[in-house]
Scaffold this active site. Structure first.
Site, short mmCIF file in Angstrom:
data_model
loop_
_atom_site.label_atom_id
_atom_site.label_comp_id
_atom_site.label_asym_id
_atom_site.label_seq_id
_atom_site.Cartn_x
_atom_site.Cartn_y
_atom_site.Cartn_z
NE ARG A 124 31.73 47.34 37.79
CZ ARG A 124 30.94 46.40 37.78
NH1 ARG A 124 29.94 46.18 37.00
NH2 ARG A 124 30.75 45.55 38.75
CG ASP A 163 34.28 57.71 26.51
OD1 ASP A 163 34.40 56.93 25.40
OD2 ASP A 163 35.28 57.66 27.48
NE ARG A 189 36.00 47.56 39.91
CZ ARG A 189 35.68 46.58 40.57
NH1 ARG A 189 36.35 45.59 40.86
NH2 ARG A 189 34.42 46.69 41.26
CB THR A 233 46.75 48.29 40.22
OG1 THR A 233 46.83 47.24 40.93
CG2 THR A 233 47.63 48.27 38.92
CB SER A 268 45.50 40.90 33.59
OG SER A 268 45.41 42.12 34.29
CE1 TYR A 270 42.65 47.75 36.02
CE2 TYR A 270 44.04 46.04 37.15
CZ TYR A 270 43.48 47.36 37.28
OH TYR A 270 43.42 48.15 38.43
CG HIS A 271 47.44 43.95 36.55
ND1 HIS A 271 46.66 42.56 36.52
CD2 HIS A 271 47.21 44.36 37.75
CE1 HIS A 271 46.09 42.59 37.72
NE2 HIS A 271 46.49 43.53 38.48
CE LYS A 274 44.53 50.99 36.99
NZ LYS A 274 43.86 52.22 37.42
CE1 TYR A 344 38.99 31.75 41.93
CE2 TYR A 344 40.35 33.60 41.04
CZ TYR A 344 39.01 32.95 41.44
OH TYR A 344 37.89 33.52 41.04
CB VAL A 416 48.99 32.83 33.92
CG1 VAL A 416 50.68 32.50 33.88
CG2 VAL A 416 48.36 32.10 32.79
#
Length: 482
Positions: A124, A163, A189, A233, A268, A270-271, A274, A344, A416
């Protein structure tokens, strides 16, 4: 600052906790490491430095003596009762313990007398160097943080730098620490980060999905009764036009009824990672009998917990940029530097939010009340719902009380997503376990704004406006100008 293709990574691990070191590098990054430590304090298992592009490199295995070897405190017992199936975990491994949620959680659990080990590859911090970003608050190195915590409390936190996508490293950490519970924060994240370019999208999914798979295999192989507490999430659910249940929904279709996992509508890469995690965990609970709790967390705000407020070297990070910053934290910093609040699109996007003090409380409750063997629990981890427009209004009013002239602008939405929608998510299970929420108050907003004003000279206003577009993501690595 251009996207780094080669980075020198000086590391000094002559310290601190029991350390097992094997850093990673994301995407196309290749870096070398120069090490400085007294050999008498380290038992080197392997040292190999690689320089190939597009591979995880700089592999270093080491074990350092604990800072508490001379005056070791007695391990804590945790503060809650036990379930009928398993005693309260005493040893908790926090993967991603150097991050925003992970650091606050590590200190909280240590303060509650759990024996804590942090596992982190420190990537990070590398992301900040890649993108030219920085925390609003100055943060100390993980070694200095842990040393300071021990000097203040007498409590030792062990440290494993490496890692979790490297199963050999993770295996050694598991065999060494033998955790009763694993709290897994250790993932990339940020939704915007995953949408920068192809390499970041691939890294996000590879890092998150493979890392979680490795954790599941490590539990099965080395500590099968270990309870996995995984940070999910609320973004897995999307914004459906029906109420969002906690993980499962009972459906009657063509005269037949079943309880099924709640539908996923990730927004996304990322999502999506998850969502893949949740499916993999659910499968291993069924197939291997793993016990797991998936904490579908809302958007976190705030900076201070009781523990991070004890000393400036324990201070947590606070991100305000458009890549890693969360809405309320970003708005407070924007107000402090006289930048219009960046809403936004229409601003009707509604999500669940929670104070970081409630994040650590929820994790503790999940650990103290573990899932049963073979159970995959899902808790929706948030305390209140707000739209972006509502947050902007709250920050505007709080800023005016402090003499700030706060304005709001609508900027083209880089994401989006629906900008006006129904949103009603259930969140009762953690309350039933004893969660006492810190609801968003004027005093909390005042505190956040005062912190933002205190550190406003550290704000880089060029990082405020969004620069990552969901629709314009491409194959070529994207660079970021300094």
């Amino acid at each position: 600052m251009a996207h780094l293709l080669s980075t020198s990574c000086p590391l000094d691990i002559a310290s601190s906790s029991k350390t097992y070191y094997k850093p990673s590098n994301p995407g196309l990054i290749s870096f070398s490491a120069s090490l400085s430590f007294p050999i008498s304090h380290l038992s080197l298992k392997r040292l190999s430095v690689h320089g190939k592009m597009s591979q995880r490199c700089c592999s270093i295995y080491a074990t350092a003596v604990s800072t508490s070897q001379e005056a070791k405190t007695e391990p804590g017992s945790g503060s809650y009762g036990s379930s009928s199936e398993a005693s309260t975990p005493k040893k908790v491994m926090v993967i991603g313990g150097d991050g925003y949620c992970g650091w606050a959680t590590s200190l909280h659990l240590s303060n509650k007398n759990y024996e804590v080990a942090i596992v982190d590859n420190l990537v990070r911090r590398l992301f900040d160097h890649q993108l030219g970003l920085d925390s609003l608050t100055p943060i100390s190195s993980i070694h200095n943080r842990i040393r300071r915590w021990e000097s203040l409390t007498g409590k030792d936190i062990q440290l494993y730098i490496g890692d979790i996508c490297d199963f050999e490293f993770l295996s050694e950490a598991f065999k060494s620490f033998k955790p009763d519970a694993v709290v897994h924060f250790g993932e990339q994240r940020s939704a915007p980060y995953s949408m920068i370019d192809r390499s970041r999208a691939v890294f996000t999914q590879q890092n998150n999905v493979i890392g979680t798979l490795n954790v599941l295999f490590a539990i099965k192989e080395f500590k099968e009764d270990c309870h996995l507490v995984k940070l999910g999430t609320m973004g897995e659910y999307g914004t459906p036009n029906i109420d969002i249940e906690e993980g499962y929904i009972t459906i009657t279709h063509n005269g037949r009824t079943d309880t099924l996992p709640y539908p996923k509508q990730a927004s996304s890469f990322y999502h999506l990672s998850k969502v893949h995690d949740s499916h993999n965990i659910a499968f291993t609970c069924k197939a291997w009998g793993i016990r797991a709790t998936d904490l579908n967390q809302g958007v976190v705000y705030g900076l201070r917990t009781d523990e991070t407020a004890m000393h400036e070297e324990l201070c947590n990070r606070l991100d305000y940029d458009a890549v890693f910053g969360t809405a309320l934290n970003r708005f407070c910093v924007q107000a402090a530097v006289d930048h219009p609040l960046t809403v936004y699109g229409k601003g009707g996007q509604t999500r669940g939010y929670l104070d970081i003090r409630d994040t650590v409380q929820c994790v503790e409750l999940a650990i103290a009340n573990p899932a049963q063997q073979g159970e995959f629990r899902v808790f929706n981890q948030f305390t209140e719902q707000f739209s972006v427009n509502q947050l902007a209004t709250l920050v505007t009013k709080a800023g005016e009380k402090l003499g700030l002239q706060v304005q709001t602008i609508s900027v083209p939405n880089p994401r989006v997503e629906a900008e006006e929608h129904y949103y009603n998510a259930k969140h009762t299970k953690l309350v039933e376990l004893g969660l006492k929420p810190h609801l968003l108050s004027d005093s909390l907003l005042d505190s956040l704004l005062n912190f933002a004003v205190q550190y406003k000279d550290r704000v880089d206003t060029k990082q405020i406006m969004p620069s990552v577009s969901w629709r314009k993501i491409g194959v070529r690595p994207k660079t970021v100008s300094a």
